[in-house]
Design a protein around this motif. Structure first.
Motif, mmCIF file in Angstrom:
data_model
loop_
_atom_site.group_PDB
_atom_site.id
_atom_site.type_symbol
_atom_site.label_atom_id
_atom_site.label_comp_id
_atom_site.label_asym_id
_atom_site.label_seq_id
_atom_site.Cartn_x
_atom_site.Cartn_y
_atom_site.Cartn_z
ATOM 1 N N ALA A 81 0.826 -1.210 0.000
ATOM 2 C CA ALA A 81 0.000 0.000 0.000
ATOM 3 C C ALA A 81 0.858 1.257 0.000
ATOM 4 O O ALA A 81 0.365 2.354 -0.296
ATOM 5 N N ARG A 82 2.136 1.089 0.374
ATOM 6 C CA ARG A 82 3.069 2.242 0.373
ATOM 7 C C ARG A 82 4.319 1.843 -0.404
ATOM 8 O O ARG A 82 5.446 1.875 0.088
ATOM 9 N N ALA A 83 4.082 1.429 -1.664
ATOM 10 C CA ALA A 83 5.148 0.887 -2.490
ATOM 11 C C ALA A 83 6.293 1.861 -2.691
ATOM 12 O O ALA A 83 7.445 1.437 -2.864
ATOM 13 N N TRP A 84 6.012 3.133 -2.662
ATOM 14 C CA TRP A 84 7.056 4.134 -2.900
ATOM 15 C C TRP A 84 8.128 4.160 -1.813
ATOM 16 O O TRP A 84 9.199 4.714 -2.007
ATOM 17 N N THR A 85 7.847 3.494 -0.689
ATOM 18 C CA THR A 85 8.851 3.449 0.381
ATOM 19 C C THR A 85 9.824 2.274 0.211
ATOM 20 O O THR A 85 10.745 2.121 1.017
ATOM 21 N N GLY A 86 9.578 1.441 -0.804
ATOM 22 C CA GLY A 86 10.460 0.306 -1.067
ATOM 23 C C GLY A 86 11.001 0.346 -2.483
ATOM 24 O O GLY A 86 10.871 1.354 -3.200
ATOM 25 N N ARG A 87 11.594 -0.764 -2.899
ATOM 26 C CA ARG A 87 12.105 -0.897 -4.279
ATOM 27 C C ARG A 87 11.845 -2.329 -4.723
ATOM 28 O O ARG A 87 12.284 -3.277 -4.067
ATOM 29 N N ASN A 88 11.126 -2.467 -5.826
ATOM 30 C CA ASN A 88 10.608 -3.769 -6.245
ATOM 31 C C ASN A 88 11.660 -4.568 -7.023
ATOM 32 O O ASN A 88 12.029 -4.215 -8.149
ATOM 33 N N ALA A 89 12.133 -5.663 -6.416
ATOM 34 C CA ALA A 89 13.165 -6.492 -7.060
ATOM 35 C C ALA A 89 12.602 -7.248 -8.260
ATOM 36 O O ALA A 89 13.336 -7.497 -9.228
ATOM 37 N N VAL A 90 11.324 -7.629 -8.225
ATOM 38 C CA VAL A 90 10.731 -8.333 -9.355
ATOM 39 C C VAL A 90 10.659 -7.420 -10.571
ATOM 40 O O VAL A 90 10.938 -7.841 -11.704
ATOM 41 N N HIS A 91 10.311 -6.165 -10.350
ATOM 42 C CA HIS A 91 10.296 -5.218 -11.463
ATOM 43 C C HIS A 91 11.690 -5.056 -12.066
ATOM 44 O O HIS A 91 11.849 -4.884 -13.285
ATOM 45 N N ALA A 92 12.713 -5.148 -11.235
ATOM 46 C CA ALA A 92 14.085 -5.007 -11.722
ATOM 47 C C ALA A 92 14.458 -6.125 -12.682
ATOM 48 O O ALA A 92 15.374 -5.976 -13.509
ATOM 49 N N ALA A 93 13.745 -7.251 -12.583
ATOM 50 C CA ALA A 93 14.019 -8.363 -13.498
ATOM 51 C C ALA A 93 13.584 -8.058 -14.925
ATOM 52 O O ALA A 93 14.002 -8.750 -15.869
ATOM 53 N N GLY A 94 12.780 -7.017 -15.090
ATOM 54 C CA GLY A 94 12.298 -6.671 -16.423
ATOM 55 C C GLY A 94 13.423 -6.425 -17.408
ATOM 56 O O GLY A 94 13.375 -6.886 -18.558
ATOM 57 N N GLU A 95 14.462 -5.726 -16.973
ATOM 58 C CA GLU A 95 15.580 -5.435 -17.874
ATOM 59 C C GLU A 95 16.329 -6.705 -18.247
ATOM 60 O O GLU A 95 16.765 -6.878 -19.395
#
Length: 364
Positions: A190-204
């Protein structure tokens, strides 16, 4: 020794193949089949039979000027509701369906039938039947024999009865498996902006792999196709937590002109900027068709099949023989593209053709 149904090595090849397949031997569960094979082989006084775990070696000692190894593995991948075997069709169109018919008990049936029959082959033969081929390399029974009893495998040439549709396939690709490890910062979703998404980083990572163009590499006259692919991805701990880690498993199948170190350097270049950790690697093998015995074998096989040598586009244990300094090729019944599939099936005429070609070569 466990009690097993006796194997008749003098029966027809279809019956023998079915008997081998219908005794399940998924990797790690080969003992019953290994026992049955051992009992059958010990019935032939022209063979010296040796055993290490669930791997067996049967050797002739006819005093010939050369020795060849003919090898095959006893294990299969898990059964997929495709046993017992069934015979479909008749005559030239007959096919044997079921787990192991392609990979690779039809080839093992050819080995066993010839081991029993050829009391005085034109070349001394070391017949090898080994366990744990379908799992991680550290468990491989052929590798265990090479470590524990290298003298058992001493030979001038080797034939691995992997499925090749009764054609001749030289060498094999190498294989490299790595993990691309990505890190982030956990947070409430709910407060995603306070973290960093490692799964999204797999996109590259995935974009680079999707854009990758595999090479076709010619080695000693045969063309090997490479491949670099994501094969697994994992990450996340809960549906309301931004994942702080993700792992993309990548498999590189590389031509045998490269060493494992060169293959790894290539993968690191493609995935520059990411943490890359090796989890498994095995070098490939060059075609090995320039050795005199290899040329004799190729002539015998190609005269029987009318084909021409091609490259093995996967990793096989010819690489183990290559590392021992023994030229080796792949030759056996069954379409390799059907290996491990639920509809695995082997044309009966390929079993007969493989048997005839090997017999002609070993009695020439």
């Amino acid at each position: 020794m466990t009690r097993t149904q006796p194997l008749d090595l003098t029966t027809d090849l279809v019956t023998l193949t079915r008997a081998l397949c219908d005794l399940p031997s998924v990797s790690g569960q080969e003992t019953a089949l290994a026992d049955a094979v051992e009992v059958a082989l010990r019935g032939y006084p022209h063979l010296e039979v040796l055993r290490d775990g669930d791997a067996l070696v049967a050797r002739t000692h006819a005093g010939r000027s050369s020795r060849v190894v003919v090898a095959g593995h006893l294990d299969t991948v898990p059964v997929s509701d495709n046993l017992p075997t069934r015979l479909v069709g008749e005559g030239e169109h007959a096919e044997l369906w079921g787990r192991g018919t392609v990979d690779m008990k039809a080839g093992v049936a050819v080995q066993l039938a010839l081991a029993a029959e050829l009391v005085e082959p034109s070349r001394d033969v070391t017949w090898v039947f080994y366990d744990h081929e379908e799992v991680e390399a550290a468990l491989n029974g052929l590798g265990r024999i090479a470590r524990n009893h290298p003298d058992w495998l001493a030979a001038d040439f080797a034939v691995l009865c992997e499925p090749t549709a009764a054609g001749l396939e030289g060498g094999c690709n190498g294989t490299l498996r790595v993990e691309v490890r990505l890190t982030g910062v956990a947070a409430h979703s709910a407060r995603a902006w306070t973290g960093r998404n490692a799964v999204h980083a797999a996109g590259e990572v995935l974009r680079r792999l999707e854009a990758y163009v595999p090479a076709d590499v010619e080695v000693d006259g045969l063309v090997y196709r490479e491949g670099l692919n994501a094969v697994l991805i994992s990450g996340g701990t809960a549906t309301n937590v931004i994942p702080d880690s993700c792992v993309v498993t990548v498999n590189y199948r590389f031509a045998p002109d490269k060493s494992v170190e060169e293959a790894l350097a290539h993968v690191r270049t493609v995935l520059d900027g990411f943490e890359v950790v090796v989890t498994d690697a095995a070098a490939g093998a060059r075609p090995g068709l320039d050795a005199p015995l290899a040329q004799d074998f190729a002539a015998a096989v190609l005269s029987a099949t009318g084909g021409r040598p091609s490259a093995k586009l996967g990793w096989t244990d010819v690489a183990r023989f290559s590392s021992l300094g023994t030229p080796a090729v792949n030759f056996g019944p069954g379409d390799p593209t059907l290996a491990h599939k639920a509809d695995e099936r082997c044309p009966v005429h390929q079993i007969s053709a493989s048997h005839a070609a090997l017999r002609a070569w070993l009695t020439a």
